[in-house]
Scaffold this motif. Structure first.
Motif, PDB file in Angstrom:
ATOM      1  N   ASN A  25       0.802  -1.217   0.000  1.00 15.66           N
ATOM      2  CA  ASN A  25       0.000   0.000   0.000  1.00 15.66           C
ATOM      3  C   ASN A  25       0.837   1.270   0.000  1.00 15.66           C
ATOM      4  O   ASN A  25       0.391   2.316   0.433  1.00 15.66           O
ATOM      5  CB  ASN A  25      -0.972   0.016   1.197  1.00 15.66           C
ATOM      6  CG  ASN A  25      -1.882  -1.195   1.181  1.00 15.66           C
ATOM      7  OD1 ASN A  25      -2.457  -1.534   0.138  1.00 15.66           O
ATOM      8  ND2 ASN A  25      -1.968  -1.879   2.322  1.00 15.66           N
TER       9      ASN A  25
ATOM     10  N   VAL B 158      -1.207   4.142   1.937  1.00 13.81           N
ATOM     11  CA  VAL B 158      -2.661   4.260   2.037  1.00 13.81           C
ATOM     12  C   VAL B 158      -3.176   3.151   2.948  1.00 13.81           C
ATOM     13  O   VAL B 158      -2.827   1.977   2.773  1.00 13.81           O
ATOM     14  CB  VAL B 158      -3.324   4.134   0.644  1.00 13.81           C
ATOM     15  CG1 VAL B 158      -4.831   4.292   0.756  1.00 13.81           C
ATOM     16  CG2 VAL B 158      -2.733   5.152  -0.327  1.00 13.81           C
TER      17      VAL B 158
ATOM     18  N   GLY C 101      -8.894   4.387   4.305  1.00 13.31           N
ATOM     19  CA  GLY C 101      -8.681   5.349   3.220  1.00 13.31           C
ATOM     20  C   GLY C 101      -7.736   6.466   3.580  1.00 13.31           C
ATOM     21  O   GLY C 101      -7.492   7.380   2.783  1.00 13.31           O
ATOM     22  N   LYS C 102      -7.177   6.448   4.771  1.00  9.39           N
ATOM     23  CA  LYS C 102      -6.284   7.535   5.173  1.00  9.39           C
ATOM     24  C   LYS C 102      -4.952   7.408   4.445  1.00  9.39           C
ATOM     25  O   LYS C 102      -4.388   6.313   4.337  1.00  9.39           O
ATOM     26  CB  LYS C 102      -6.067   7.502   6.684  1.00  9.39           C
ATOM     27  CG  LYS C 102      -5.129   8.609   7.175  1.00  9.39           C
ATOM     28  CD  LYS C 102      -5.139   8.736   8.696  1.00  9.39           C
ATOM     29  CE  LYS C 102      -4.317   9.927   9.147  1.00  9.39           C
ATOM     30  NZ  LYS C 102      -2.898   9.814   8.868  1.00  9.39           N
ATOM     31  N   VAL C 103      -4.467   8.549   3.971  1.00  2.41           N
ATOM     32  CA  VAL C 103      -3.197   8.593   3.245  1.00  2.41           C
ATOM     33  C   VAL C 103      -2.139   9.223   4.154  1.00  2.41           C
ATOM     34  O   VAL C 103      -2.318  10.341   4.643  1.00  2.41           O
ATOM     35  CB  VAL C 103      -3.326   9.429   1.959  1.00  2.41           C
ATOM     36  CG1 VAL C 103      -1.972   9.566   1.267  1.00  2.41           C
ATOM     37  CG2 VAL C 103      -4.365   8.805   1.027  1.00  2.41           C
TER      38      VAL C 103
ATOM     39  N   ILE D 263      -0.834   7.782  -4.730  1.00  2.00           N
ATOM     40  CA  ILE D 263      -1.926   6.930  -4.254  1.00  2.00           C
ATOM     41  C   ILE D 263      -2.221   5.834  -5.294  1.00  2.00           C
ATOM     42  O   ILE D 263      -2.413   4.659  -4.960  1.00  2.00           O
ATOM     43  CB  ILE D 263      -3.191   7.774  -3.974  1.00  2.00           C
ATOM     44  CG1 ILE D 263      -2.958   8.670  -2.747  1.00  2.00           C
ATOM     45  CG2 ILE D 263      -4.414   6.867  -3.758  1.00  2.00           C
ATOM     46  CD1 ILE D 263      -4.066   9.701  -2.519  1.00  2.00           C
TER      47      ILE D 263
ATOM     48  N   PRO E  86      -9.955  10.564   3.533  1.00  2.00           N
ATOM     49  CA  PRO E  86     -10.133   9.127   3.787  1.00  2.00           C
ATOM     50  C   PRO E  86     -11.450   8.598   3.216  1.00  2.00           C
ATOM     51  O   PRO E  86     -11.468   7.541   2.579  1.00  2.00           O
ATOM     52  CB  PRO E  86     -10.089   9.057   5.317  1.00  2.00           C
ATOM     53  CG  PRO E  86      -9.184  10.186   5.703  1.00  2.00           C
ATOM     54  CD  PRO E  86      -9.489  11.283   4.714  1.00  2.00           C
TER      55      PRO E  86
ATOM     56  N   VAL F 133     -11.180   8.339  -0.607  1.00  2.00           N
ATOM     57  CA  VAL F 133     -10.246   7.276  -1.006  1.00  2.00           C
ATOM     58  C   VAL F 133     -10.889   5.912  -0.784  1.00  2.00           C
ATOM     59  O   VAL F 133     -10.861   5.032  -1.650  1.00  2.00           O
ATOM     60  CB  VAL F 133      -8.908   7.393  -0.245  1.00  2.00           C
ATOM     61  CG1 VAL F 133      -8.021   6.179  -0.504  1.00  2.00           C
ATOM     62  CG2 VAL F 133      -8.183   8.690  -0.642  1.00  2.00           C
TER      63      VAL F 133
END
Lengths: 767, 767
Positions: free
Chosen positions: A453, A625, A630-632, A734, A749, A752
């Motif tokens: 990821n 990710v 969904g947090k980057v 991403i 988030p 994503v």
């Protein structure tokens, strides 16, 4: 600090330029002694407060201020009608070429319609803030509430609620005859885009959207005004542009500009958002009404709801390349929100979107569209970040399709000296090539990235840079120190970057120059601190003023030695006689003898009409990710930028890091969130989420120096371009991490995660 | 207003110079918006107060500040010892040529001895004025009280109490080897005075005394200081000389001058008394001790007891003339009180006393004598009024003996171009002749004066005038207004008198120039506002700066018309092409085109080392003496003065009227009244009696204009000389009225009555 300066071209060395002296205003700022706008104290001051519309779109039917006026302690109540007085006279007085006065006046105080939630409607000046606020509650405004339109695409549709009944679209030299929300449409074209796409082996066309974001400066807007009985008006304010504030206040109030003196305070951030006036004219009018100074300081909520953010936008970008990795055609449809009044940065967006590249066939259509949000202001390379988000992610897709390294692709297609921009100009010597090469050679890009990821993205960015007008005066003191008087508010260390250019000429240390930012009456015209122009243009004026002083010092040495002026030469900080080598005197020594050789030496210069040197940046970013949320997370960032010549590398690095931090906030978190009534529901810094130190790694910087041939030291200007690549670079990273393309900002988030879920169901996946 | 301007020589006419525009700072001053020193507000400020000696002469044995330091709210306590630290280093750092540093430091805060009642001993900074005052009471100072000496003659005697044990008299190149109170003795001589007196047919020799008088400015001294952690010191103060304050603060504190920035406030009068620092260094040191700004404002009593008045003096003057009315010899013995430290204006007194006249044989001895009073400061033509009181009344006696009209006598003996002053210089073109003629021709002198106990007197006065160094910057705004940046605090309308000289060059009205007085960092070296130098020297710098701007504007016109710069001429406010007469553009129009022709225009100039044009005044006064009470009423006054060229006649008249009013106060009422312990017992404006409007008639003015060939507009400087004639003229008028010669100032009712009584017993009567 994990930053690195690379003298990429190994240009000539200086004594002062390129070093890192301590900033002149540092102690004042860390000890709390620097005076910001809200620190303005003056006797007998009244506190002003603004009544704001609770509706995003409504007609003002009536305003009853009688109860507010009757409240003890209230000294003045004013409405938009007071400001709109003698409106035609004001318009006539300024002529056609000036600012859009009607909009400016109505944005300061609405008189017929309110066009966004928070739009100022009336104002009160009272003996205390509490009384002023109480009085606001007593003002009764009857509104006819109208349906708002909040997004650019619905606003462009037939049947959309109309903000300005009288506005007609200007499009390609024509004016439409029916009302609408499109203020203007323009088109740039180069070559033959249809043939270009026909020649392409791969073509990618995508749609994008971005949301309204705010500059997020820490200091709220403020203004203290005093209108004296002789009609001289003094404004104390934190502003990027004291002269711009002077001129706007003058036209809004219908007085000559010379009647207005603007005293710039220190400024706690601006980023383009502190040029337009908001409460300055209101405070001035209430001062005239009361005979007292009136001070107004916005709350954070007022700043977010009613000052100029940068626009949300809708974009469609199509690019085509041949199989050998050559970009042959590009097309963009850019629709930017202007907010309540025309003036989005779509023009700048169009000028920047494809400018890192040499593309033979281009068409760009731009639309400036009003919506029921606050009127947009500039924000660091205004308009460019939106466009780059679109173009640079399309290029990433093309590179993937061509199995090409994205930096190799950028190098191959890079704009260079002689390339033509889609909006017309031919480039002088520029440094995109060198930035791409430096990014390729960077430790970051040369390092691997392992782990699930995780992904890496790159993007380029372009910004024009500004030049404008600056005036500087220097005076040589008897102890060899040099007073430097300038009109550019110092946001990012420009007192020092200008002092260094003066010091370099005079052969003295930067600390021996004492810079001072003065008010609009105490220095000649100096355009505001924006457009990355100050170190370039005010620095240039400082250079010229120092040269003026140096020449006079040479004449003094000649007088001292009773030789001809032609016989004096200044080298390495020492005046010497060519013919009599035993005669020599340092700058500082000679300064001590000015009294006896004709009095003080003062140098002066103004520069105007210079061409700025364009700026490029290239960013490399690694992200991780979290597929569950969904947090980057940003793992590592390197920003490469062509500074031309970095006068003070630390401040250049600071600008690069600041721009990237803001760009990452814009990429991942920041957005104006409106409910369907048009109320901004996240109008606080708790809910409007900007990245903090904890959200970001140390941002690595690589300064590239491709000297600007149009500046004495090669300066280009560095403040803006680093904000341009981040959203695209993060989106590309991403994709590299989890195989989904994000085409809407912010890449929060939720968005994503939603995209990941849609992708897992067979959406727009990797490869 | 019963004033009259007479263009005596009918010199060339100007558009702006010589007119009477409204002063630029008028509204600020009448509306209370002008910021004086005590209006300085800054956050976190502490209030400083000074402990002062109750003794006129005492040794400080010990100072115990512990109780004061312990008082809650007290933040700093300092004594003279704190200021005297590193004393030798400071002396070494400034070298020999600078101010008399030891005296300056000890006058700010005494460390070994106190030398006058009110001498500062210690200071406190606290969170409020009340706490600071309470803390002063807690400081215990043990004194060894010494006998004071208060008058110049006793101070010169052997066996007098000695103020400075280490001081040795410098006399005619020698230094005495025993202590005394005479700091220095000098002698000027011209011709052969013994032979001169031998040739004289009439000789008059008289003794005179004058008392200490104060300038009586309305605004007390004040200083706010902030010493930041980077050792940059900012001083806000009302001062005549921001650069002088900067330099004094620097040497007292032992820091480079460039570390000190002085921000001059508006000033409520100075008259020479607001050059020396008093509480500025104290406030700065306490700011360093506390990290806070410290503000100190004197009370009226402190101003009178502890700032510099002008000296009392003892004078013996002998003059001789031939029967045909020719002055052939003059001798003066001038002993002036310096106050506690050397530096009386006796040198200036000696330079002025006989300077209205061409006398072939002169000897003048001057003595500078310390006494237990505050150190004297300059006061309007310092030293000249004392001497003129003596010489001009002796001349009146000679005229009486020769049965000659006193103005005819003055005209016959007038100094003219080529005459030599007793102290050396040869006069350039001067205007004493013209002043005497204008007085003779005046309505006043041509009118009769009837009634008992009424009399008329005349007197002449001379003052050198000053020149010094001034720097000015002008910048041309797009609307044609011109910013004028200067460093001369405006006491008497000099913003306007300088703006007018700029406006004259640029062909625009004075109101189109916006003058601004800035701080010591924002303009080059500019000597203080004193010596009648500002309209002369800063005006000259303004003229040169405007010429610099005008030349650049000519180049812009050339660029605009695409013609050579040589082809452009500026006449009557209009730029024209010599070869193409249809091309013409006004200054204001061209200002609007600067942006398009190369940017703003800034002009700059500094002047230094110019020779000032000497000033003369002649006064005619009618008085009525009440023989019952000795009270003298001023019935009518006419003051004639050579302004060179009166830039703004109203301000010239104001200076003339102000100087005469002060001179009449000095003549009739004002004196420092000490008891035998050396306590000043009239230290309030109730007891220190200055004349008010009710005491004086409207003072009639006649401006004579004998242009100074050494100034572009012929300016001489007008601020000082009108104070010189009044005491002598009034004494002569009293004699004419009641037949008694008054030779001691003030000529108060008691003294006049006493003299009348003594005269009625057969004293020194009429004829």
């Amino acid at each position: 600090m994990a930053t690195k300066t690379e003298d990429y071209l190994g240009i000539e060395s200086y004594n002062v330029v390129g070093t890192r002296p301590i900033r002149h205003d540092g102690t004042d700022k860390v000890t709390g002694r620097a005076k910001y706008g809200a620190d303005t104290h003056t006797s007998g001051v009244l506190i002003g407060k603004t009544l704001r519309s609770p509706h995003a779109h409504a007609r003002i039917l009536s305003v009853d201020t009688s109860a507010a006026e009757a409240l003890p302690g209230v000294r003045a109540v004013m409405t938009g009608a007071d400001l709109a007085q003698h409106y035609e006279d004001k318009v006539a007085a300024i002529g056609e070429e000036s600012v859009n006065l009607p909009d400016l006046i109505k944005n300061v105080l609405a008189s017929d319609k309110v066009l966004y939630e928070g739009h100022a409607v009336a104002a009160v000046a009272a003996t205390s803030a509490h009384i002023a606020e109480e009085a606001l509650d007593l003002i009764r405004v009857d509104y006819e509430v109208l349906e708002p339109v909040l997004d650019v695409r619905p606003a462009m549709e037939d049947g959309a609620p109309i903000l300005h009944e009288a506005m007609r679209m200007r499009s390609l030299g024509q004016t439409t005859d029916k009302p609408g929300n499109i203020a203007s449409h323009f088109q740039h074209s180069l070559g033959d885009v249809d043939r270009g796409f026909a020649d392409a082996d791969v073509v990618v066309e995508r749609e994008f959207s971005t949301q309204t974001v705010h500059q997020g400066y820490i200091e709220p807007h403020n203004a203290t005004a005093y209108w004296n009985l002789d009609d001289q008006i003094t404004i104390w304010t934190s502003t990027q542009g004291p002269f711009e504030v002077r001129d706007q206040v003058a036209v809004v109030l219908g007085v000559p500009a010379s009647r207005v003196r603007v005293v710039p305070a220190e400024i706690g951030g601006g980023f383009g958002g502190k040029f337009r006036v908001y409460e300055e004219p209101t405070a001035a009018v209430m001062s005239r009404m009361t005979g007292k100074p009136v001070k107004m300081v916005m709350s954070r909520t007022e700043v977010l709801k009613a000052t100029g953010p940068t626009p949300g936008s809708y974009m469609k970008v199509k690019m085509g390349a041949t199989n050998d990795g050559r970009l042959v055609a590009a097309q963009a449809y850019l629709a930017y929100e202007a907010g309540a009044y025309p003036g989005s940065p779509v023009g700048a967006g169009a000028g920047c979107i494809f400018s890192p590249y040499d593309i033979p066939n281009v068409v760009i259509d731009g639309y400036d569209v009003v919506v029921n949000k606050p009127q947009t202001s500039a924000y660091r390379a205004p308009g460019a970040t939106n466009g780059a988000f679109a173009a640079e992610t399309v290029i990433d897709e093309i590179c993937e399709m061509l199995h090409t390294d994205p930096l190799e692709f950028r190098l191959k297609n890079s704009a260079r000296e002689g390339s033509r921009r889609a909006d017309g100009p031919v480039f002088p010597r520029i440094g995109h090539d060198e930035c791409v090469k430096a990014a390729m050679a960077s430790d970051h890009y040369q390092s691997g990235l392992d782990g699930p990821n995780r992904g890496r993205g790159v993007a380029s960015g372009f910004w024009f840079n500004g030049a404008g007008t600056s005036t500087v005066m220097v005076s040589v003191n008897a102890d060899g120190t040099v007073g430097l008087v300038e009109g550019s508010p110092d946001i990012g260390g420009t007192r020092t970057s200008i002092a260094m250019q003066v010091a370099e000429v005079l052969g003295i240390p930067a600390a021996q120059v004492k810079p001072m930012v003065v008010d609009t009456d105490a220095i000649g015209q100096t355009d505001g601190t924006g457009g990355s122009r100050v170190t370039f243009a005010t620095g240039w004026a400082g250079y010229e003023a120092a040269v003026d002083a140096k020449r006079q010092m040479e004449a003094r040495a000649a007088r001292l030695w009773e030789i001809s002026e032609d016989d004096v030469v200044f080298e390495g900080g020492v005046f010497k006689s060519r013919s009599a080598p035993e005669k020599s005197i340092t700058f500082t020594e000679l300064a001590g003898k000015l009294g006896a050789t004709g009095g003080p030496v003062v140098g002066r210069a103004a520069v105007a009409g210079k061409a700025a040197g364009p700026a490029y940046a290239v960013m490399v970013v690694d992200v991780e990710v979290d597929p569950e949320t969904g947090k980057v997370d940003i793992l590592r960032v390197t920003i490469v930028q062509d500074a031309g010549k970095a006068i003070h590398p630390s401040y250049v690095e600071g600008q690069m890091q600041g721009g990237v931090a803001q760009g990452i906030g814009w990429a991942l978190n920041e957005e104006y969130f409106y409910n369907k009534e048009g109320d901004l529901v996240n109008a606080s810094l708790l809910d409007y989420r900007m990245p903090t130190c904890l959200d970001l790694p140390m941002i690595e910087t690589i300064i590239v120096e491709v000297p600007n041939p149009g500046h004495p030291y090669g300066v280009r200007g560095v403040g803006e371009v680093p904000i341009v690549p981040p959203p695209a670079a993060v989106a590309n990273a991403i994709y590299d991490a989890v195989g989904v393309r994000l085409r809407d900002l912010p890449m929060s988030p939720g968005r994503v995660l939603e995209t990941l879920i849609r992708n897992s169901r067979g959406g727009n996946g990797r490869g």
